[in-house]
Design a protein around this motif. Structure first.
Motif, PDB file in Angstrom:
ATOM      1  N   ALA A  77       0.699  -1.066  -0.097  1.00  0.00           N
ATOM      2  CA  ALA A  77       0.284  -0.159  -0.090  1.00  0.00           C
ATOM      3  C   ALA A  77       1.201   1.252   0.028  1.00  0.00           C
ATOM      4  N   ASP A  78       2.255   1.285   0.561  1.00  0.00           N
ATOM      5  CA  ASP A  78       3.167   2.152   0.394  1.00  0.00           C
ATOM      6  C   ASP A  78       3.257   2.336  -0.137  1.00  0.00           C
ATOM      7  N   MET A  79       4.370   1.450  -1.008  1.00  0.00           N
ATOM      8  CA  MET A  79       4.380   2.106  -2.192  1.00  0.00           C
ATOM      9  C   MET A  79       3.334   1.702  -3.687  1.00  0.00           C
ATOM     10  N   LEU A  80       2.090   2.060  -3.952  1.00  0.00           N
ATOM     11  CA  LEU A  80       1.387   2.217  -4.004  1.00  0.00           C
ATOM     12  C   LEU A  80       1.396   3.804  -3.634  1.00  0.00           C
ATOM     13  N   LYS A  81       1.743   4.263  -3.101  1.00  0.00           N
ATOM     14  CA  LYS A  81       1.049   5.886  -2.817  1.00  0.00           C
ATOM     15  C   LYS A  81       2.733   6.295  -4.066  1.00  0.00           C
ATOM     16  N   LYS A  82       3.183   5.330  -3.801  1.00  0.00           N
ATOM     17  CA  LYS A  82       4.858   6.838  -4.103  1.00  0.00           C
ATOM     18  C   LYS A  82       4.824   6.876  -5.409  1.00  0.00           C
ATOM     19  N   GLN A  83       4.195   4.581  -6.398  1.00  0.00           N
ATOM     20  CA  GLN A  83       4.745   5.008  -8.305  1.00  0.00           C
ATOM     21  C   GLN A  83       3.168   4.335  -8.386  1.00  0.00           C
ATOM     22  N   VAL A  84       3.469   4.640 -10.075  1.00  0.00           N
ATOM     23  CA  VAL A  84       2.153   4.093 -10.236  1.00  0.00           C
ATOM     24  C   VAL A  84       2.646   2.829 -11.192  1.00  0.00           C
ATOM     25  N   TYR A  85       2.634   1.702 -11.016  1.00  0.00           N
ATOM     26  CA  TYR A  85       2.760   0.992 -11.666  1.00  0.00           C
ATOM     27  C   TYR A  85       1.628   0.383 -12.988  1.00  0.00           C
ATOM     28  N   HIS A  86       2.710  -0.118 -13.871  1.00  0.00           N
ATOM     29  CA  HIS A  86       1.756  -0.410 -14.954  1.00  0.00           C
ATOM     30  C   HIS A  86       0.913  -1.539 -14.847  1.00  0.00           C
ATOM     31  N   ALA A  87       1.225  -2.554 -13.559  1.00  0.00           N
ATOM     32  CA  ALA A  87       0.882  -3.867 -12.876  1.00  0.00           C
ATOM     33  C   ALA A  87       1.281  -4.895 -11.913  1.00  0.00           C
ATOM     34  N   VAL A  88       0.196  -4.849 -10.890  1.00  0.00           N
ATOM     35  CA  VAL A  88       0.881  -5.258  -9.867  1.00  0.00           C
ATOM     36  C   VAL A  88       0.581  -6.387  -9.779  1.00  0.00           C
ATOM     37  N   ILE A  89       1.374  -7.641  -8.612  1.00  0.00           N
ATOM     38  CA  ILE A  89       0.995  -8.861  -8.771  1.00  0.00           C
ATOM     39  C   ILE A  89       0.770  -9.034  -6.998  1.00  0.00           C
ATOM     40  N   PHE A  90      -0.579  -9.906  -7.108  1.00  0.00           N
ATOM     41  CA  PHE A  90      -0.752  -9.783  -5.212  1.00  0.00           C
ATOM     42  C   PHE A  90      -0.761 -11.106  -4.619  1.00  0.00           C
ATOM     43  N   ASP A  91      -0.330 -11.141  -3.583  1.00  0.00           N
ATOM     44  CA  ASP A  91      -0.968 -12.515  -3.166  1.00  0.00           C
ATOM     45  C   ASP A  91      -2.060 -11.685  -2.102  1.00  0.00           C
ATOM     46  N   LEU A  92      -3.099 -12.940  -2.169  1.00  0.00           N
ATOM     47  CA  LEU A  92      -4.353 -13.321  -1.634  1.00  0.00           C
ATOM     48  C   LEU A  92      -4.192 -12.896  -0.359  1.00  0.00           C
ATOM     49  N   LYS A  93      -3.364 -13.973   0.086  1.00  0.00           N
ATOM     50  CA  LYS A  93      -3.492 -13.741   1.804  1.00  0.00           C
ATOM     51  C   LYS A  93      -2.022 -13.064   2.192  1.00  0.00           C
TER      52      LYS A  93
END
Length: 213
Positions: A40-56
């Motif tokens: 969440a912190d990284m998303l506030k600092k940088q715009v990404y073309h794609a993100v890959i998230f683990d569900l848990k």
């Protein structure tokens, strides 16, 4: 692809490291974190073309991050991964806007293919958006080269600065409505609606009530 930025978030270090290595090999620029709160912190600092998230993940789960991305960066593509291959969860992720949903152990070949399709889709949507913007900015624009039409356009700009009624005359098909649109666009009322009324299509006995109520 070195200008494509991707964020990988997984609390299992070796899985995250493996995903990052596989994507870096493909030429992507990859950031890696191991918790939802760090993501969440990284998303506030940088715009990404794609993100890959683990569900848990600790701190903030993948579905919560997915919702955050959809609000704060709607053009960013999201791929979800999980060891819990539940159909209900996958449907929920897709409903919230995930591009794809992969189960662990992640098939790297499928991940690369999914990511490639995601980026191609992004490029297509960006191109369509740019074309729509160009068409929108050109809509109603008077294209001219002759000195006579240049004089007309100059007159329109001068008239637009005044606050008096303007009568535009000319033969059918000469572009009176285009001139009216240009006049409106350059006036102080340019941000307000431009309303067209075809008086010739209104019966004479109804014209007054149509225009003045």
């Amino acid at each position: 692809m070195d200008n494509i930025r991707i964020l990988v978030a997984d609390d299992e270090f070796y899985i995250a490291e493996g995903l990052k290595e596989a994507l870096v090999t493909e030429g992507y620029r990859v950031d890696m974190v191991h918790s939802g709160s760090d993501a969440a912190d990284m998303l506030k600092k940088q715009v990404y073309h794609a993100v890959i998230f683990d569900l848990k993940m600790p701190g903030q789960d993948g579905l919560s991050l997915l919702k955050q991305v959809r609000v704060e960066s709607p053009d960013t593509g999201v791929i979800m991964i999980t060891a819990f291959g539940e159909v209900k969860t996958a449907v929920e992720a897709m409903r919230l806007g995930a591009y794809d949903f992969l189960t662990k152990p992640v098939d790297l070949k499928r991940l690369r293919l999914s990511l490639r399709h995601l980026l191609e889709n992004q490029a297509l949507m960006a191109e369509n958006k740019e074309l729509r913007a160009r068409l929108g900015s050109a809509e109603g624009e008077i294209v001219h080269q002759s000195a006579a039409m240049k004089q007309v356009c100059d007159t329109v700009e001068q008239a637009a600065m005044t606050d008096v009624p303007v009568l535009i005359t000319g033969d059918t098909g000469t572009g009176k409505e285009l001139v009216a649109q240009e006049l409106h666009k350059h006036s102080d009322r340019g941000s307000k609606p431009f309303v067209v009324i075809n008086c010739g299509a209104i019966p004479e006995n109804l014209l007054e009530s149509e225009l003045f109520g």
